[in-house]
Design an enzyme around this catalytic site. Structure first.
Site, mmCIF file in Angstrom:
data_model
loop_
_atom_site.group_PDB
_atom_site.id
_atom_site.type_symbol
_atom_site.label_atom_id
_atom_site.label_comp_id
_atom_site.label_asym_id
_atom_site.label_seq_id
_atom_site.Cartn_x
_atom_site.Cartn_y
_atom_site.Cartn_z
ATOM 1 N N HIS A 1 -5.819 -6.344 -2.482
ATOM 2 C CA HIS A 1 -6.667 -6.488 -1.298
ATOM 3 C C HIS A 1 -6.892 -7.954 -0.928
ATOM 4 O O HIS A 1 -7.716 -8.247 -0.054
ATOM 5 C CB HIS A 1 -8.004 -5.785 -1.519
ATOM 6 C CG HIS A 1 -7.885 -4.294 -1.532
ATOM 7 N ND1 HIS A 1 -8.886 -3.457 -1.991
ATOM 8 C CD2 HIS A 1 -6.881 -3.470 -1.148
ATOM 9 C CE1 HIS A 1 -8.498 -2.206 -1.895
ATOM 10 N NE2 HIS A 1 -7.281 -2.185 -1.379
ATOM 11 N N HIS B 1 0.681 4.203 -2.767
ATOM 12 C CA HIS B 1 0.365 5.582 -2.407
ATOM 13 C C HIS B 1 1.487 6.534 -2.815
ATOM 14 O O HIS B 1 1.223 7.692 -3.156
ATOM 15 C CB HIS B 1 0.089 5.696 -0.907
ATOM 16 C CG HIS B 1 -1.287 5.248 -0.528
ATOM 17 N ND1 HIS B 1 -1.986 5.789 0.531
ATOM 18 C CD2 HIS B 1 -2.111 4.322 -1.073
ATOM 19 C CE1 HIS B 1 -3.174 5.210 0.624
ATOM 20 N NE2 HIS B 1 -3.264 4.303 -0.336
ATOM 21 N N ARG C 1 0.827 -1.207 0.000
ATOM 22 C CA ARG C 1 0.000 0.000 0.000
ATOM 23 C C ARG C 1 0.865 1.262 0.000
ATOM 24 O O ARG C 1 0.559 2.243 -0.692
ATOM 25 C CB ARG C 1 -0.928 -0.011 1.210
ATOM 26 C CG ARG C 1 -1.893 1.168 1.312
ATOM 27 C CD ARG C 1 -2.861 0.944 2.461
ATOM 28 N NE ARG C 1 -3.867 2.000 2.544
ATOM 29 C CZ ARG C 1 -3.817 3.030 3.380
ATOM 30 N NH1 ARG C 1 -2.779 3.156 4.212
ATOM 31 N NH2 ARG C 1 -4.779 3.930 3.398
ATOM 32 N N ASN D 1 -3.373 8.719 4.176
ATOM 33 C CA ASN D 1 -2.238 8.120 4.876
ATOM 34 C C ASN D 1 -2.274 8.298 6.391
ATOM 35 O O ASN D 1 -1.744 7.452 7.124
ATOM 36 C CB ASN D 1 -0.930 8.731 4.350
ATOM 37 C CG ASN D 1 -0.725 8.486 2.874
ATOM 38 O OD1 ASN D 1 -1.053 7.422 2.359
ATOM 39 N ND2 ASN D 1 -0.181 9.478 2.177
#
Length: 324
Positions: A189, A62, A58, A90
């Protein structure tokens, strides 16, 4: 699994090489043990923290999707700029910073002032997937670290689980990715957890109906209501995104969506479009196809907005820009 990963490796290594100044052998002579150092650091961390693999994946996403892959997400705030760590996507959720700092310190001992934090984070994401049982993909190296952060971009460019599919797709395509990348990268995911607030609106009075989201399996909804009761103090409770094989990187995520068991509304929304629904069905049936496409999409992701050559710098520490 060994055969699967070797096939994915072959596909990506011998595919077209179009990434400018990046090179598959970039650190072969200057830091030959780089991959081993990164892999050992993550393997050690995973023994104590089952969430860290998903957190690193992740964190890399990001970093790349908001301001390009240049390590800006790793920077602390200064008098000159705000930190992306404090951006809404975040804040109180991004993890793995300390591990990247530790790995960077170990890399510096072996190869001082050689390997960028951005390349370390990029490698860390791949190793996290691989060590979780997922595919391996070859990565060209040579990214440099940026000199600033962009909190505004982190807020506006990072996809949100509350957004409709068309908005999320637009954010991907604005970075040179496509609809296949949306569906393949959503497969991340298959590992990790979500905080209750990211999906609680689906559990109670969905769209003013007084009932849960009809696209959410009723037994799953009841189970989630127990973990995420309709009160504010449950917002940060954690639920696995894939409760079937929580820590294993596989294609069960897509099978869950087919069974109306996608926790996030943005995940379940993949079934509301004929094109993405077809991809979900194919990935649920063919794990090799998912592994291949996920690896290819990760390679594309890792080249967004990169800095190479004499631009940027190789930070001595990942959380702060080098001072001249």
């Amino acid at each position: 699994m060994q055969r699967l990963t070797s096939v994915v490796f072959w596909f990506l290594v011998f595919g077209p090489f179009v990434y400018g100044q990046l090179d598959y052998k970039f650190y072969d002579s200057t830091c030959p043990n780089l991959t081993k150092i990164v892999r050992f650091g993550i393997w050690s961390a995973m023994a104590n923290d089952t969430r860290i693999a998903a957190s690193l994946l992740r964190l890399h996403f990001h970093d790349c999707i908001s301001n390009g892959c240049e390590g800006s997400v790793l920077l602390d705030k200064t008098s000159d700029f705000s930190s992306e760590k404090d951006a809404n996507p975040n804040r109180n959720s991004a993890r793995g910073f300390e591990l990247i700092d530790t790995i960077k310190a170990n890399v510096e001992k072996a190869c001082p002032k050689t390997v960028s934090c951005t390349d370390i984070l990029t490698l860390a994401a791949r190793e996290a997937v691989f060590l979780s049982g997922g595919p391996f993909w070859s990565l060209a190296m040579g990214r440099r670290d940026g000199l600033t952060a962009n909190m505004s971009a982190a807020n506006t460019d990072t996809p949100s689980p509350f957004e409709p599919l068309e908005n999320i797709t637009a954010k991907f395509t604005s970075k040179g990715l496509n609809l296949k990348d949306v569906v393949a990268l959503s497969g991340a995911h298959t590992i990790g957890f979500a905080q209750c607030f990211t999906f609680k609106s689906r559990l109670f009075n969905f769209d003013g109906s007084g009932a849960p989201d009809p696209q959410l399996d009723s037994s799953l909804a009841s189970s989630l209501q127990t973990v995420c009761p309709n009160q504010d103090n449950s917002d940060t409770n954690l639920v696995p995104l894939d409760s079937v094989t929580t820590a294993k990187f596989d294609n069960i995520y897509y099978k869950n969506i087919l069974n109306n068991s996608g926790i996030l509304g943005s995940d379940q929304a993949l079934m509301n479009d004929n094109i993405t629904a077809t991809m979900v069905i194919n990935y649920s049936k063919y794990p090799y196809l998912f592994a291949k496409d996920f690896g290819a999409s990760m390679v594309k992701l890792s080249t967004i907005g990169i800095i190479t050559g004499q631009n940027g710098q190789v930070r001595n520490r990942c959380n702060i820009v080098n001072q001249n």
